[in-house]
Design a protein around this motif. Structure first.
Motif, short mmCIF file in Angstrom:
data_model
loop_
_atom_site.label_atom_id
_atom_site.label_comp_id
_atom_site.label_asym_id
_atom_site.label_seq_id
_atom_site.Cartn_x
_atom_site.Cartn_y
_atom_site.Cartn_z
N GLY A 8 0.59 -1.15 -0.17
CA GLY A 8 -0.03 0.10 0.04
C GLY A 8 0.90 1.05 -0.04
N VAL A 9 0.36 2.30 -0.96
CA VAL A 9 0.97 3.58 -1.35
C VAL A 9 0.97 4.84 -0.49
CG1 VAL A 9 3.05 4.68 -2.11
CG2 VAL A 9 2.27 2.40 -2.61
N ALA A 10 2.19 5.51 -0.11
CA ALA A 10 0.84 7.01 0.56
C ALA A 10 1.56 7.66 -0.11
CB ALA A 10 1.36 7.27 2.75
N GLU A 11 0.28 8.77 -0.54
CA GLU A 11 0.75 10.29 -1.02
C GLU A 11 0.62 11.63 -0.26
OE1 GLU A 11 -0.26 12.40 -5.44
OE2 GLU A 11 -0.91 11.49 -4.54
N LEU A 12 1.65 12.31 0.02
CA LEU A 12 1.85 13.46 0.81
C LEU A 12 1.90 14.42 0.54
CD1 LEU A 12 4.20 11.57 3.56
CD2 LEU A 12 1.26 11.78 3.26
N ASP A 13 1.37 15.73 0.49
CA ASP A 13 1.65 16.75 0.12
C ASP A 13 2.10 17.57 0.25
OD1 ASP A 13 0.69 17.83 2.47
OD2 ASP A 13 -1.35 18.85 1.96
N ALA A 14 3.09 18.58 0.16
CA ALA A 14 4.20 19.73 0.72
C ALA A 14 4.43 19.51 1.65
CB ALA A 14 4.08 20.94 -0.11
N ASP A 15 2.66 19.32 2.45
CA ASP A 15 3.42 19.65 4.06
C ASP A 15 2.74 18.23 4.72
OD1 ASP A 15 3.06 23.09 3.83
OD2 ASP A 15 1.05 22.61 3.33
N GLY A 16 3.07 17.46 3.76
CA GLY A 16 2.57 16.27 4.93
C GLY A 16 1.91 15.54 5.05
N ARG A 17 0.87 16.16 4.79
CA ARG A 17 -0.62 15.42 5.02
C ARG A 17 -1.56 14.94 3.81
NH1 ARG A 17 -2.01 21.43 6.15
NH2 ARG A 17 -2.18 21.53 3.88
N LEU A 18 -1.19 13.45 4.44
CA LEU A 18 -1.41 12.45 3.48
C LEU A 18 -2.64 12.76 2.98
CD1 LEU A 18 -1.69 9.42 3.23
CD2 LEU A 18 -3.68 9.05 4.59
N VAL A 19 -2.95 12.34 0.83
CA VAL A 19 -3.73 13.15 0.17
C VAL A 19 -4.46 12.18 -0.17
CG1 VAL A 19 -2.67 15.44 0.10
CG2 VAL A 19 -1.18 13.47 -1.55
N ARG A 20 -4.10 10.79 -0.22
CA ARG A 20 -4.24 9.19 -1.38
C ARG A 20 -3.46 8.35 -0.69
NH1 ARG A 20 -3.01 11.37 -6.07
NH2 ARG A 20 -5.76 12.46 -5.95
N VAL A 21 -4.17 7.32 -0.66
CA VAL A 21 -3.36 5.71 -0.69
C VAL A 21 -4.07 4.96 -1.45
CG1 VAL A 21 -3.44 5.84 1.80
CG2 VAL A 21 -5.09 4.98 1.27
N THR A 32 -8.72 0.95 1.69
CA THR A 32 -10.09 1.13 0.51
C THR A 32 -10.65 2.12 2.00
OG1 THR A 32 -9.93 -0.03 -0.61
CG2 THR A 32 -12.10 0.40 -0.54
N ALA A 33 -10.69 1.80 3.54
CA ALA A 33 -11.16 2.30 4.54
C ALA A 33 -10.58 3.23 4.57
CB ALA A 33 -11.28 0.58 5.83
N ILE A 34 -9.22 3.72 4.86
CA ILE A 34 -8.51 4.94 4.95
C ILE A 34 -8.62 5.41 3.97
CG2 ILE A 34 -6.35 5.90 5.14
CD1 ILE A 34 -5.64 3.41 6.25
N LEU A 73 -10.90 9.41 4.54
CA LEU A 73 -9.85 11.00 3.87
C LEU A 73 -11.33 11.49 3.21
CD1 LEU A 73 -6.88 9.69 2.23
CD2 LEU A 73 -6.99 11.51 3.83
N GLU A 74 -12.08 11.13 2.23
CA GLU A 74 -13.14 11.54 0.99
C GLU A 74 -14.16 11.92 2.61
OE1 GLU A 74 -14.38 8.54 -0.75
OE2 GLU A 74 -12.90 8.57 -2.10
#
Length: 354
Positions: free
Chosen positions: A142-155, A197-199, A203-204
Motif C-alpha cells: 500500500g502506498v501513501a501520497e503526501l502533500d507539500a505540508d506532509g498531509r496524507l492526500v491519497r493511499v 480502501t477504508a482509509i 479521507l473522503e
C-alpha cells in the motif's frame, strides 16, 4: 487501548515452509517473529490483544496460549478466509468495542518497537495514524501520497505506477471511527476488503489522519531473504552465553549463544550465531549470522548465514549458505558416489546447486 494482531493468511511467498507452519511462527534468532510483535505491544503498555487466526489457528494457539507468558490477555478471533485487513477489523467489532486499537500484522518486524508510536497516538489521538517507510519497490505495498505540508492526500493498494516511494507499514492505529469505514466499503476485484480502501473512505469523510515516516529498520518478513536479513540484524545484538557443553577441541570466535543441553564437539563456531537447546554439532563449521534450532544435528558440515529450524539434520554437506531450512528436514549426501544429485522436494521449493 487494545491490539488486533493478524495471524491469518497463507504465507505463499515462504512456501514450502508455510505449507506446514504459520508464517508468523518462522523463527528469527530461534524465536518466532510473532513473539517480537507481542513483546513490543506489551512494552508499549497494551495488555489486551485479539489475534485473528485462520488455517493455522491451532499452531498459533499452541505457541501463544492465553498470552500470560507475554504479560498479555489474548482472545482468538476466527477468520473463515484471508479476506483482507479491513475484513479482520469487521469481524473483530465485538471484541474491540469502542476502544482505540493498534492493528499489527503478525509477520512484521520493527526493530525500534512500538512504544514511541503508541505514545504519540495517545497524546494526539487522531482518527487514524499510519506508519510509512521509503522502499525500493513500492508497487508491492500500500502506498501513501503526501502533500507539500506532509498531509496524507491519497493511499493506493499495490499501484502499478506508485505516486511515491512511501510504503504503508503493517502497523495502524485507529479510533472507533474506523468501524463505520469498514462497514461502508466494497470488496476489491479479488473479493478482499482492503484497509487502504477504508482509509480512503475516511479521507473522503474528513477524518483526521496523521502519518509518521519511519527511517529505522522495518521488514515485512514474507520472503526468505527478508527472514535471513532480520535474523542477521537480531544476531548482531547477541551477547555471548554458553549454557550447553562445548568441548576443548572446539574453537569459539565472536558472540555465540549455546543454549542449555546443546553439545558441541570438534567444531568451529564463528559468531554472531545461536545454537538451540539440545542441538548436537560435531566436526562442523557454523559461521556468522546463523541460527540453529533446538534438537538439530549437524555433523561434518559447514553452515553460515542461514536459519535451520528445529529437529533438522545436516550431515556431510559442503557448504550451506543463505538458506532457510524448515522443521524435521534431513540433508545428507547421496548413498553412492555419483555425479548426480538426488532431491526430494515439496511444492514451491527452491534449490541452487553449485
Amino acid at each position: 487501548m487494545k491490539a488486533l494482531v493478524l495471524c491469518g493468511g497463507h504465507g505463499t511467498r515462504l512456501r514450502p515452509i508455510t505449507h506446514t507452519s504459520a508464517k508468523q511462527l518462522v523463527p528469527i534468532a530461534n524465536k518466532p517473529v510473532l513473539y517480537y510483535g507481542l513483546e513490543a505491544l506489551r512494552d508499549a503498555g497494551i495488555e489486551d490483544v485479539g489475534i485473528i487466526v485462520g488455517d493455522t489457528a491451532a499452531e498459533v494457539r499452541r505457541a501463544v496460549g492465553d498470552g500470560s507468558g507475554f504479560g498479555l490477555r489474548v482472545t482468538y478471533i476466527e477468520q473463515e478466509a484471508p479476506l483482507g485487513l479491513a475484513h479482520a477489523v469487521l469481524i473483530a467489532r465485538d471484541y474491540l468495542g469502542d476502544d482505540d486499537f493498534v492493528m499489527y500484522l503478525g509477520d512484521n518486524f520493527l526493530v525500534d518497537g512500538l512504544t514511541e508510536v503508541v505514545d504519540r497516538f495517545r497524546a494526539t489521538r487522531p482518527d487514524v495514524q499510519i506508519m510509512l517507510t521509503p522502499v525500493a519497490d513500492p508497487s508491492q505495498f500500500g502506498v501513501a501520497e503526501l502533500d507539500a505540508d506532509g498531509r496524507l492526500v491519497r493511499v493506493e493498494e499495490k499501484p502499478r505506477s506508485p505516486r511515491s516511494d512511501l510504503a504503508i507499514m503493517g502497523i495502524y492505529l485507529f479510533t472507533p471511527v474506523v468501524h463505520e469505514a469498514v462497514r461502508s466499503i466494497k470488496p476489491d476485484p479479488r473479493g478482499e476488503l482492503e484497509i487502504t480502501t477504508a482509509i480512503e473512505w475516511l479521507l473522503e469523510h474528513d477524518a483526521r489522519i496523521t502519518s509518521h515516516i519511519v527511517h529505522g529498520y522495518w521488514k515485512d518478513t514474507g520472503r526468505v531473504e527478508d527472514m535471513l536479513e532480520c535474523n542477521r540484524l537480531v544476531l548482531e545484538d547477541l551477547e555471548t552465553r554458553v549454557e550447553g557443553h562445548v568441548d576443548e577441541r572446539t574453537d569459539v570466535v565472536g558472540r555465540v549463544v549455546v543454549e542449555e543441553g546443546a553439545r558441541i564437539s570438534g567444531s568451529r563456531l564463528v559468531g554472531p550465531l545461536i545454537i538451540g537447546a539440545d542441538a548436537v554439532i560435531k566436526d562442523s563449521y557454523v559461521g556468522p549470522f546463523t541460527s540453529i534450532g533446538p534438537d538439530c544435528l549437524l555433523a561434518d558440515t559447514e553452515v553460515e548465514f542461514s536459519i535451520v529450524m528445529e529437529r533438522s539434520s545436516v550431515l556431510g554437506v559442503r557448504r550451506l549458505r543463505d538458506s532457510l531450512i524448515g522443521k524435521d528436514v534431513a540433508i545428507k549426501p547421496a548413498s553412492v558416489t555419483s555425479t548426480a544429485h538426488q532431491l526430494v522436494l515439496g511444492d514451491h521449493s527452491q534449490v541452487r546447486i553449485a
